[in-house]
Design a protein around this motif. Sequence first.
Motif, PDB file in Angstrom:
ATOM      1  N   ALA A 186      75.494  78.841  77.474  1.00  0.00           N
ATOM      2  CA  ALA A 186      76.055  77.591  77.923  1.00  0.00           C
ATOM      3  C   ALA A 186      77.075  77.195  78.666  1.00  0.00           C
ATOM      4  O   ALA A 186      77.384  76.214  79.135  1.00  0.00           O
ATOM      5  CB  ALA A 186      75.848  76.560  76.500  1.00  0.00           C
ATOM      6  N   LEU A 187      77.977  78.309  78.770  1.00  0.00           N
ATOM      7  CA  LEU A 187      79.166  78.141  79.523  1.00  0.00           C
ATOM      8  C   LEU A 187      79.132  78.142  80.962  1.00  0.00           C
ATOM      9  O   LEU A 187      79.681  77.710  81.682  1.00  0.00           O
ATOM     10  CB  LEU A 187      80.252  79.329  79.000  1.00  0.00           C
ATOM     11  CG  LEU A 187      80.847  79.395  77.779  1.00  0.00           C
ATOM     12  CD1 LEU A 187      81.758  80.445  77.379  1.00  0.00           C
ATOM     13  CD2 LEU A 187      81.795  77.841  77.763  1.00  0.00           C
ATOM     14  N   VAL A 188      77.631  78.515  81.349  1.00  0.00           N
ATOM     15  CA  VAL A 188      77.433  78.638  82.728  1.00  0.00           C
ATOM     16  C   VAL A 188      77.345  77.400  83.416  1.00  0.00           C
ATOM     17  O   VAL A 188      77.943  77.125  84.486  1.00  0.00           O
ATOM     18  CB  VAL A 188      76.102  79.510  83.062  1.00  0.00           C
ATOM     19  CG1 VAL A 188      75.715  79.257  84.445  1.00  0.00           C
ATOM     20  CG2 VAL A 188      76.306  80.990  82.720  1.00  0.00           C
ATOM     21  N   PRO A 189      76.501  76.293  82.720  1.00  0.00           N
ATOM     22  CA  PRO A 189      76.622  75.119  83.258  1.00  0.00           C
ATOM     23  C   PRO A 189      78.118  74.254  83.245  1.00  0.00           C
ATOM     24  O   PRO A 189      78.309  73.654  83.959  1.00  0.00           O
ATOM     25  CB  PRO A 189      75.560  74.268  82.579  1.00  0.00           C
ATOM     26  CG  PRO A 189      75.146  75.030  81.360  1.00  0.00           C
ATOM     27  CD  PRO A 189      75.636  76.366  81.792  1.00  0.00           C
ATOM     28  N   VAL A 190      78.641  74.685  81.966  1.00  0.00           N
ATOM     29  CA  VAL A 190      79.981  74.311  81.847  1.00  0.00           C
ATOM     30  C   VAL A 190      81.022  74.694  82.998  1.00  0.00           C
ATOM     31  O   VAL A 190      81.522  73.619  83.721  1.00  0.00           O
ATOM     32  CB  VAL A 190      80.889  74.475  80.616  1.00  0.00           C
ATOM     33  CG1 VAL A 190      82.291  74.234  80.551  1.00  0.00           C
ATOM     34  CG2 VAL A 190      79.933  74.016  79.361  1.00  0.00           C
ATOM     35  N   THR A 191      80.889  75.897  83.299  1.00  0.00           N
ATOM     36  CA  THR A 191      81.671  76.233  84.528  1.00  0.00           C
ATOM     37  C   THR A 191      81.305  75.593  85.892  1.00  0.00           C
ATOM     38  O   THR A 191      82.094  75.627  86.603  1.00  0.00           O
ATOM     39  CB  THR A 191      81.630  77.871  84.605  1.00  0.00           C
ATOM     40  OG1 THR A 191      81.847  78.573  83.102  1.00  0.00           O
ATOM     41  CG2 THR A 191      82.360  78.467  85.540  1.00  0.00           C
ATOM     42  N   ALA A 192      80.183  75.260  85.985  1.00  0.00           N
ATOM     43  CA  ALA A 192      79.569  74.911  87.247  1.00  0.00           C
ATOM     44  C   ALA A 192      80.156  73.404  87.206  1.00  0.00           C
ATOM     45  O   ALA A 192      80.337  72.928  88.342  1.00  0.00           O
ATOM     46  CB  ALA A 192      77.936  74.915  87.239  1.00  0.00           C
ATOM     47  N   ALA A 193      80.232  72.722  86.054  1.00  0.00           N
ATOM     48  CA  ALA A 193      80.718  71.396  86.167  1.00  0.00           C
ATOM     49  C   ALA A 193      82.303  71.357  86.489  1.00  0.00           C
ATOM     50  O   ALA A 193      82.771  70.688  87.120  1.00  0.00           O
ATOM     51  CB  ALA A 193      80.583  70.855  84.680  1.00  0.00           C
ATOM     52  N   CYS A 194      82.858  72.408  85.916  1.00  0.00           N
ATOM     53  CA  CYS A 194      84.264  72.434  86.472  1.00  0.00           C
ATOM     54  C   CYS A 194      84.415  72.930  87.823  1.00  0.00           C
ATOM     55  O   CYS A 194      85.269  72.391  88.488  1.00  0.00           O
ATOM     56  CB  CYS A 194      84.949  73.768  85.549  1.00  0.00           C
ATOM     57  SG  CYS A 194      84.977  73.282  83.706  1.00  0.00           S
ATOM     58  N   TRP A 195      83.509  73.823  88.422  1.00  0.00           N
ATOM     59  CA  TRP A 195      83.490  74.119  89.904  1.00  0.00           C
ATOM     60  C   TRP A 195      83.490  73.073  90.759  1.00  0.00           C
ATOM     61  O   TRP A 195      83.895  72.486  91.779  1.00  0.00           O
ATOM     62  CB  TRP A 195      82.709  75.191  90.155  1.00  0.00           C
ATOM     63  CG  TRP A 195      82.904  75.701  91.599  1.00  0.00           C
ATOM     64  CD1 TRP A 195      82.082  75.320  92.648  1.00  0.00           C
ATOM     65  CD2 TRP A 195      83.680  76.679  92.170  1.00  0.00           C
ATOM     66  NE1 TRP A 195      82.566  76.046  93.710  1.00  0.00           N
ATOM     67  CE2 TRP A 195      83.545  76.797  93.438  1.00  0.00           C
ATOM     68  CE3 TRP A 195      84.929  77.050  91.576  1.00  0.00           C
ATOM     69  CZ2 TRP A 195      84.274  77.363  94.127  1.00  0.00           C
ATOM     70  CZ3 TRP A 195      85.554  78.039  92.106  1.00  0.00           C
ATOM     71  CH2 TRP A 195      85.316  78.037  93.545  1.00  0.00           C
ATOM     72  N   THR A 196      82.430  72.018  90.297  1.00  0.00           N
ATOM     73  CA  THR A 196      82.351  70.834  90.814  1.00  0.00           C
ATOM     74  C   THR A 196      83.543  69.951  91.021  1.00  0.00           C
ATOM     75  O   THR A 196      83.653  69.262  91.917  1.00  0.00           O
ATOM     76  CB  THR A 196      81.261  69.976  90.057  1.00  0.00           C
ATOM     77  OG1 THR A 196      79.911  70.585  89.914  1.00  0.00           O
ATOM     78  CG2 THR A 196      80.906  68.507  90.709  1.00  0.00           C
ATOM     79  N   ALA A 197      84.209  69.824  89.624  1.00  0.00           N
ATOM     80  CA  ALA A 197      85.390  68.974  89.868  1.00  0.00           C
ATOM     81  C   ALA A 197      86.452  69.717  91.054  1.00  0.00           C
ATOM     82  O   ALA A 197      87.031  68.925  91.552  1.00  0.00           O
ATOM     83  CB  ALA A 197      85.891  68.812  88.448  1.00  0.00           C
ATOM     84  N   LEU A 198      86.420  71.091  90.715  1.00  0.00           N
ATOM     85  CA  LEU A 198      87.414  71.556  91.518  1.00  0.00           C
ATOM     86  C   LEU A 198      86.975  71.325  93.199  1.00  0.00           C
ATOM     87  O   LEU A 198      87.889  71.269  93.958  1.00  0.00           O
ATOM     88  CB  LEU A 198      87.413  73.180  91.601  1.00  0.00           C
ATOM     89  CG  LEU A 198      88.315  73.972  92.407  1.00  0.00           C
ATOM     90  CD1 LEU A 198      89.792  73.954  92.084  1.00  0.00           C
ATOM     91  CD2 LEU A 198      87.862  75.725  92.041  1.00  0.00           C
ATOM     92  N   ALA A 203      76.873  74.222  93.276  1.00  0.00           N
ATOM     93  CA  ALA A 203      77.416  73.941  91.800  1.00  0.00           C
ATOM     94  C   ALA A 203      76.612  72.909  91.096  1.00  0.00           C
ATOM     95  O   ALA A 203      76.381  73.031  89.974  1.00  0.00           O
ATOM     96  CB  ALA A 203      79.028  73.610  91.804  1.00  0.00           C
ATOM     97  N   VAL A 204      76.520  71.597  91.645  1.00  0.00           N
ATOM     98  CA  VAL A 204      75.594  70.677  91.114  1.00  0.00           C
ATOM     99  C   VAL A 204      74.145  71.097  90.861  1.00  0.00           C
ATOM    100  O   VAL A 204      73.635  70.885  89.799  1.00  0.00           O
ATOM    101  CB  VAL A 204      75.326  69.459  91.901  1.00  0.00           C
ATOM    102  CG1 VAL A 204      74.597  68.373  91.674  1.00  0.00           C
ATOM    103  CG2 VAL A 204      77.037  68.784  92.113  1.00  0.00           C
ATOM    104  N   PHE A 205      73.712  72.035  91.902  1.00  0.00           N
ATOM    105  CA  PHE A 205      72.485  72.453  91.682  1.00  0.00           C
ATOM    106  C   PHE A 205      72.315  73.422  90.492  1.00  0.00           C
ATOM    107  O   PHE A 205      71.375  73.506  89.627  1.00  0.00           O
ATOM    108  CB  PHE A 205      71.890  73.421  92.898  1.00  0.00           C
ATOM    109  CG  PHE A 205      70.712  74.155  92.715  1.00  0.00           C
ATOM    110  CD1 PHE A 205      69.267  73.175  92.281  1.00  0.00           C
ATOM    111  CD2 PHE A 205      70.418  75.562  92.747  1.00  0.00           C
ATOM    112  CE1 PHE A 205      68.071  73.985  92.358  1.00  0.00           C
ATOM    113  CE2 PHE A 205      69.143  76.080  92.526  1.00  0.00           C
ATOM    114  CZ  PHE A 205      68.052  75.217  92.428  1.00  0.00           C
TER     115      PHE A 205
END
Length: 127
Positions: free
Chosen positions: A73-85, A112-114
């Motif tokens: 579940a950390l993969v989409p969390v990381t993708a969300a953080c990358w989106t913010a970055l 990242a959104v994908f």
Amino acid sequence: MNIALWICTGLLAAVALVGGITKTFVPREKLAAMPNGAWTGEATAGFVKTLGILEILAAAGLILPAVLDIAPALVPVTAACWTALMIGAIITHLRHGEHAVIVLNLIYLALAVFVLWGRTVAEPFGG
């Protein structure tokens, strides 16, 4: 869909790793002299290195949880953080008039959104 998500995740992880290594190990003065690197001249060396370390951690967070099957579940969390970055990167590059790199940031943002959507809605890990 799963293959497309893995390809996008791998591309993002590679971008994060290269960017992170560069920011962590290349002196700030050299980064500031590079094309589209003017922002590093205005930031502290500690900030640039911290950002680099966070990018290296993002690379790990995009790949390792799923590969090792430890908290995928950390993969989409990381993708969300990358989106913010990437939103922050776009704002920073806009302020410096570095329009060419904004196109890359928009591509990374879209990837990242994908990944975020794909791993939470379309094809989450574990079912």
